[in-house]
Design a protein around this motif. Structure first.
Motif, PDB file in Angstrom:
ATOM      1  N   ILE A   6       0.861  -1.182   0.000  1.00 59.79           N
ATOM      2  CA  ILE A   6       0.000   0.000   0.000  1.00 59.79           C
ATOM      3  C   ILE A   6       0.895   1.228   0.000  1.00 59.79           C
ATOM      4  N   THR A   7       0.682   2.140  -0.947  1.00 59.35           N
ATOM      5  CA  THR A   7       1.463   3.361  -1.065  1.00 59.35           C
ATOM      6  C   THR A   7       0.525   4.556  -1.006  1.00 59.35           C
ATOM      7  N   GLN A   8       0.834   5.507  -0.127  1.00 57.62           N
ATOM      8  CA  GLN A   8       0.018   6.719  -0.020  1.00 57.62           C
ATOM      9  C   GLN A   8       0.378   7.672  -1.152  1.00 57.62           C
ATOM     10  N   ILE A   9      -0.631   8.151  -1.877  1.00 53.63           N
ATOM     11  CA  ILE A   9      -0.373   9.060  -2.998  1.00 53.63           C
ATOM     12  C   ILE A   9      -1.048  10.417  -2.825  1.00 53.63           C
ATOM     13  N   ARG A  10      -1.956  10.545  -1.860  1.00 54.37           N
ATOM     14  CA  ARG A  10      -2.650  11.798  -1.632  1.00 54.37           C
ATOM     15  C   ARG A  10      -2.448  12.243  -0.197  1.00 54.37           C
ATOM     16  N   ILE A  13      -4.450  16.244   4.412  1.00 58.23           N
ATOM     17  CA  ILE A  13      -4.945  17.571   4.773  1.00 58.23           C
ATOM     18  C   ILE A  13      -6.409  17.682   4.360  1.00 58.23           C
ATOM     19  N   LYS A  14      -7.228  18.211   5.258  1.00 57.34           N
ATOM     20  CA  LYS A  14      -8.671  18.401   5.055  1.00 57.34           C
ATOM     21  C   LYS A  14      -9.413  17.092   4.827  1.00 57.34           C
ATOM     22  N   ARG A  15      -8.970  16.020   5.436  1.00 48.13           N
ATOM     23  CA  ARG A  15      -9.662  14.736   5.372  1.00 48.13           C
ATOM     24  C   ARG A  15     -10.366  14.487   6.702  1.00 48.13           C
ATOM     25  N   PRO A  16     -11.463  13.736   6.693  1.00 45.27           N
ATOM     26  CA  PRO A  16     -12.161  13.411   7.942  1.00 45.27           C
ATOM     27  C   PRO A  16     -11.268  12.609   8.892  1.00 45.27           C
ATOM     28  N   LYS A  17     -11.567  12.722  10.171  1.00 49.91           N
ATOM     29  CA  LYS A  17     -10.763  12.048  11.190  1.00 49.91           C
ATOM     30  C   LYS A  17     -10.756  10.536  10.995  1.00 49.91           C
ATOM     31  N   CYS A  18     -11.869   9.955  10.549  1.00 50.37           N
ATOM     32  CA  CYS A  18     -11.914   8.501  10.371  1.00 50.37           C
ATOM     33  C   CYS A  18     -10.931   8.055   9.286  1.00 50.37           C
ATOM     34  N   GLN A  19     -10.739   8.850   8.238  1.00 50.72           N
ATOM     35  CA  GLN A  19      -9.779   8.503   7.198  1.00 50.72           C
ATOM     36  C   GLN A  19      -8.351   8.653   7.718  1.00 50.72           C
ATOM     37  N   LYS A  20      -8.089   9.693   8.508  1.00 47.76           N
ATOM     38  CA  LYS A  20      -6.758   9.877   9.090  1.00 47.76           C
ATOM     39  C   LYS A  20      -6.425   8.726  10.028  1.00 47.76           C
ATOM     40  N   ASP A  21      -7.403   8.301  10.818  1.00 50.75           N
ATOM     41  CA  ASP A  21      -7.186   7.192  11.754  1.00 50.75           C
ATOM     42  C   ASP A  21      -6.926   5.878  11.013  1.00 50.75           C
ATOM     43  N   GLY A  27      -0.284   2.293   9.066  1.00 52.59           N
ATOM     44  CA  GLY A  27       1.135   2.612   9.154  1.00 52.59           C
ATOM     45  C   GLY A  27       1.569   3.668   8.163  1.00 52.59           C
ATOM     46  N   LEU A  28       0.605   4.393   7.614  1.00 54.74           N
ATOM     47  CA  LEU A  28       0.919   5.445   6.655  1.00 54.74           C
ATOM     48  C   LEU A  28       0.744   6.807   7.312  1.00 54.74           C
ATOM     49  N   GLY A  29       1.186   7.855   6.643  1.00 57.38           N
ATOM     50  CA  GLY A  29       1.028   9.193   7.188  1.00 57.38           C
ATOM     51  C   GLY A  29       1.795  10.230   6.392  1.00 57.38           C
ATOM     52  N   ARG A  30       2.688   9.779   5.516  1.00 61.49           N
ATOM     53  CA  ARG A  30       3.453  10.699   4.675  1.00 61.49           C
ATOM     54  C   ARG A  30       3.256  10.314   3.218  1.00 61.49           C
ATOM     55  N   MET A  31       3.402  11.284   2.366  1.00 63.08           N
ATOM     56  CA  MET A  31       3.265  11.039   0.935  1.00 63.08           C
ATOM     57  C   MET A  31       4.333  10.051   0.460  1.00 63.08           C
ATOM     58  N   HIS A  32       3.962   9.154  -0.425  1.00 68.34           N
ATOM     59  CA  HIS A  32       4.835   8.180  -1.087  1.00 68.34           C
ATOM     60  C   HIS A  32       5.465   7.174  -0.135  1.00 68.34           C
ATOM     61  N   LEU A  53      -6.993   7.576  -1.674  1.00 74.12           N
ATOM     62  CA  LEU A  53      -5.762   8.163  -1.138  1.00 74.12           C
ATOM     63  C   LEU A  53      -4.541   7.274  -1.348  1.00 74.12           C
ATOM     64  N   VAL A  54      -4.744   6.043  -1.740  1.00 76.95           N
ATOM     65  CA  VAL A  54      -3.652   5.077  -1.828  1.00 76.95           C
ATOM     66  C   VAL A  54      -3.662   4.322  -3.156  1.00 76.95           C
ATOM     67  N   VAL A  55      -2.530   3.699  -3.442  1.00 81.39           N
ATOM     68  CA  VAL A  55      -2.394   2.777  -4.577  1.00 81.39           C
ATOM     69  C   VAL A  55      -1.961   1.444  -3.981  1.00 81.39           C
ATOM     70  N   THR A  56      -2.576   0.366  -4.460  1.00 76.88           N
ATOM     71  CA  THR A  56      -2.229  -0.963  -3.939  1.00 76.88           C
ATOM     72  C   THR A  56      -1.710  -1.839  -5.062  1.00 76.88           C
TER      73      THR A  56
END
Length: 59
Positions: A6-10, A13-21, A27-32, A53-56
């Motif tokens: 799983i790679t974070q691509i977006r 910022i300005k996302r709901p708390k449930c998506q951030k959680d 184990g993600l939190g930074r771009m790429h 928000l991710v690419v799998t």
């Protein structure tokens, strides 16, 4: 058991708390940043919630 990468691509910022959680639980939190997990129903459900928000890819 299969694994999935799983790679974070977006940004979170300005996302709901449930998506951030969900991103933090994966184990993600930074771009790429990439993590790999076993393919379980729980992980697939988390990915479904944040698929915009991710690419799998299967490993």
């Amino acid at each position: 058991m299969e694994k999935i990468k799983i790679t974070q691509i977006r940004s979170l910022i300005k996302r709901p708390k449930c998506q951030k959680d969900t991103m933090k639980a994966l184990g993600l939190g930074r771009m790429h940043k990439s993590v790999s997990h076993k393919t379980t129903p729980q992980i697939l459900g988390m990915i479904k919630k944040i698929n915009h928000l991710v690419v799998t890819e299967n490993i």
